[in-house]
Design a protein around this motif. Structure first.
Motif, short mmCIF file in Angstrom:
data_model
loop_
_atom_site.label_atom_id
_atom_site.label_comp_id
_atom_site.label_asym_id
_atom_site.label_seq_id
_atom_site.Cartn_x
_atom_site.Cartn_y
_atom_site.Cartn_z
N GLU A 177 -1.38 -3.78 2.72
CA GLU A 177 -1.15 -4.13 1.33
C GLU A 177 -2.43 -4.64 0.70
O GLU A 177 -3.40 -4.95 1.40
CB GLU A 177 -0.06 -5.19 1.20
CG GLU A 177 -0.33 -6.44 2.02
CD GLU A 177 0.89 -7.31 2.17
OE1 GLU A 177 1.95 -6.95 1.61
OE2 GLU A 177 0.81 -8.34 2.84
N LYS A 178 -2.44 -4.70 -0.63
CA LYS A 178 -3.60 -5.22 -1.35
C LYS A 178 -3.38 -6.68 -1.67
O LYS A 178 -2.30 -7.09 -2.05
CB LYS A 178 -3.84 -4.39 -2.61
CG LYS A 178 -4.27 -2.96 -2.31
CD LYS A 178 -4.24 -2.07 -3.53
CE LYS A 178 -5.32 -2.41 -4.53
NZ LYS A 178 -5.39 -1.40 -5.61
N ASP A 233 -9.90 3.78 -2.56
CA ASP A 233 -9.39 2.98 -3.67
C ASP A 233 -10.56 2.27 -4.34
O ASP A 233 -11.15 1.35 -3.77
CB ASP A 233 -8.36 1.97 -3.16
CG ASP A 233 -7.61 1.27 -4.28
OD1 ASP A 233 -8.18 1.12 -5.39
OD2 ASP A 233 -6.46 0.84 -4.06
N PHE A 283 -7.79 2.70 1.59
CA PHE A 283 -8.56 1.59 1.01
C PHE A 283 -9.99 2.02 0.70
O PHE A 283 -10.58 1.57 -0.28
CB PHE A 283 -8.57 0.41 1.98
CG PHE A 283 -7.28 -0.37 2.00
CD1 PHE A 283 -6.58 -0.63 0.83
CD2 PHE A 283 -6.76 -0.86 3.19
CE1 PHE A 283 -5.39 -1.36 0.84
CE2 PHE A 283 -5.58 -1.58 3.22
CZ PHE A 283 -4.89 -1.84 2.04
N GLY A 296 -8.15 -5.16 0.64
CA GLY A 296 -7.16 -4.43 1.42
C GLY A 296 -6.86 -5.22 2.69
O GLY A 296 -7.79 -5.57 3.42
N VAL A 345 -10.61 -1.64 -4.48
CA VAL A 345 -10.79 -2.43 -3.27
C VAL A 345 -12.27 -2.52 -2.91
O VAL A 345 -12.96 -1.51 -2.81
CB VAL A 345 -10.01 -1.81 -2.09
CG1 VAL A 345 -10.34 -2.51 -0.78
CG2 VAL A 345 -8.51 -1.88 -2.36
N ASN A 362 -6.27 -7.96 -6.68
CA ASN A 362 -5.96 -6.87 -5.75
C ASN A 362 -7.21 -6.13 -5.30
O ASN A 362 -7.22 -4.90 -5.19
CB ASN A 362 -4.97 -5.88 -6.37
CG ASN A 362 -3.56 -6.41 -6.37
OD1 ASN A 362 -3.19 -7.26 -5.55
ND2 ASN A 362 -2.74 -5.93 -7.30
N THR A 363 -8.28 -6.88 -5.03
CA THR A 363 -9.54 -6.26 -4.64
C THR A 363 -9.74 -6.23 -3.13
O THR A 363 -10.75 -5.72 -2.65
CB THR A 363 -10.73 -7.01 -5.27
OG1 THR A 363 -10.69 -8.39 -4.85
CG2 THR A 363 -10.68 -6.92 -6.79
N LEU A 422 0.82 -1.20 0.00
CA LEU A 422 0.00 0.00 0.00
C LEU A 422 0.86 1.26 0.00
O LEU A 422 0.53 2.24 -0.65
CB LEU A 422 -0.92 0.00 1.22
CG LEU A 422 -1.91 1.14 1.32
CD1 LEU A 422 -2.90 1.08 0.17
CD2 LEU A 422 -2.65 1.10 2.65
#
Length: 276
Positions: free
Chosen positions: A36-37, A76, A73, A45, A79, A42-43, A21
Motif C-alpha cells: 500500500e501507499k 508510480d 511502485f 510505497g 512514489v 502517498n509518496t 495498492l
C-alpha cells in the motif's frame, strides 16, 4: 531495540493516508504480501512480507508478488521511495527449504532457479528495509541476523548473500558468519556497517516511512542518480567510480530540477521539484 535497513503491526482503524495498492493498479489481492501507499501525500510505497506461518520464508510465489509490487511502485510517479518490512517474529526466514529440497541440478540449471530474485537490486528508487525479528540470508537488540544456509544445510547462499555480505562488512566477518552460521545482534550489525539506524520496535516502521518521505521530497531523477553512484562504489575501483560520479553529476545539468534546486538555494526558499 530494532533496526531499520523491524514491524510492530498495522493500525487497528482505517487511516486515510493508506491507499491499498491492489485498488490502485494491480486489480488483485496478494497472497504473500501486503502492499500500500503511505505518507502524508502517498509518496511512500510500503510492502510487508505476509507469510507468518512460514516466518516469511521466500517461496517462489512471494518473490513473484514482491517483484510485481516493486514494479508497480517503480512505475508510480507519485512514489519516491519504498519501505520493505516483515512481521513481528521474522523479517524473512531465508529461502523456502521445503520448496527447494527435491530440486535436482537439472531443475535448477534449466529453469534458472532464483533468476528473478535480484529484481530488488535493479530498482532505481531507494528501498529502506525495516527489519524486525529474524532476518536470515539478508545482509542485516532483539533482532538477530545471520546467514544460515551452511549451518542448517550443506550449501552456501545462492542469491548473492556471500558476495554482498562480504562487500558490506569485509571478508573476515563475512567468512565467520557464512561458515559458522552464528547470529549477530542489531548493535553488532550497525557497528559492522550493515544497518544504518536502530529504533524501538514500536516506532520502527513509522521511522522508516518518515525517512522514505524525506527522500521522496527530493527530485526523483537526482535521487536515482545518487543511488546509482553509491551502488557503483561497491563494484568499481575508486578511479572508475569517480569517473561515473562526475558523468552523473554533469548529467544533472540537463535536468530542470538541478536548475530549480540551485535557484531555490540562492533565493533561500524551498525547491519545487518536477522530477524533470
Amino acid at each position: 531495540m530494532r533496526l531499520r535497513l523491524p514491524f510492530s503491526g498495522w493500525p487497528a482503524a482505517p487511516d486515510l493516508t493508506y491507499t491499498p495498492l491492489c485498488l490502485l493498479a494491480l486489480g488483485a489481492n496478494f497472497e504473500y504480501i501486503i502492499a500500500e501507499k503511505r505518507g502524508k501525500n502517498n509518496t511512500v510505497g510500503l510492502i510487508q512480507l505476509n507469510r507468518p506461518k512460514a516466518l516469511n520464508a521466500l517461496c517462489d510465489g512471494l518473490i513473484e508478488e514482491l517483484n510485481q509490487a516493486l514494479k508497480t511502485f517503480e512505475e508510480d510517479t507519485a512514489v519516491g521511495a519504498i519501505v520493505l518490512t516483515g512481521g513481528d517474529k521474522a523479517f524473512a526466514a531465508g529461502a523456502d527449504i521445503k520448496e527447494m529440497q527435491n530440486l535436482s541440478f537439472q531443475d535448477c540449471y534449466s529453469d534458472k532457479f532464483l533468476k528473478h530474485w535480484d529484481h530488488l537490486t535493479q530498482m532505481k528508487k531507494p528501498v529502506i528495509a525495516a527489519v524486525n525479528g529474524y532476518a536470515v540470508s539478508i545482509a542485516a537488540k532483539g533482532l538477530l541476523l545471520w546467514l544460515k544456509e551452511l549451518h542448517d544445510q550443506p550449501l552456501p547462499a545462492g542469491a548473492g548473500g556471500t558476495q554482498r555480505l562480504t562487500r558490506a562488512v569485509g571478508k573476515s566477518l563475512a567468512m565467520e558468519m557464512v561458515l559458522t552460521g552464528d547470529r549477530i545482534s542489531a548493535q553488532e550489525a550497525k557497528q559492522a556497517g550493515l544497518v544504518s539506524k536502530i529504533f524501538p520496535v514500536e516506532t520502527l516502521v513509522e521511522e522508516a516511512i518518515q525517512c522514505a518521505e524525506k527522500i521522496a521530497s527530493n527530485s526523483k531523477i537526482i535521487v536515482a542518480m545518487a543511488k546509482e553512484s553509491v551502488n557503483a562504489a561497491f563494484e568499481m575501483t575508486l578511479t572508475e567510480g569517480s569517473k561515473l560520479e562526475k558523468k552523473l553529476f554533469y548529467s544533472t545539468f540537463a535536468t530542470d530540477d538541478r536548475k530549480e534546486g540551485m535557484t531555490a538555494f540562492v533565493e533561500k526558499r524551498k525547491a519545487n521539484f518536477k522530477d524533470q
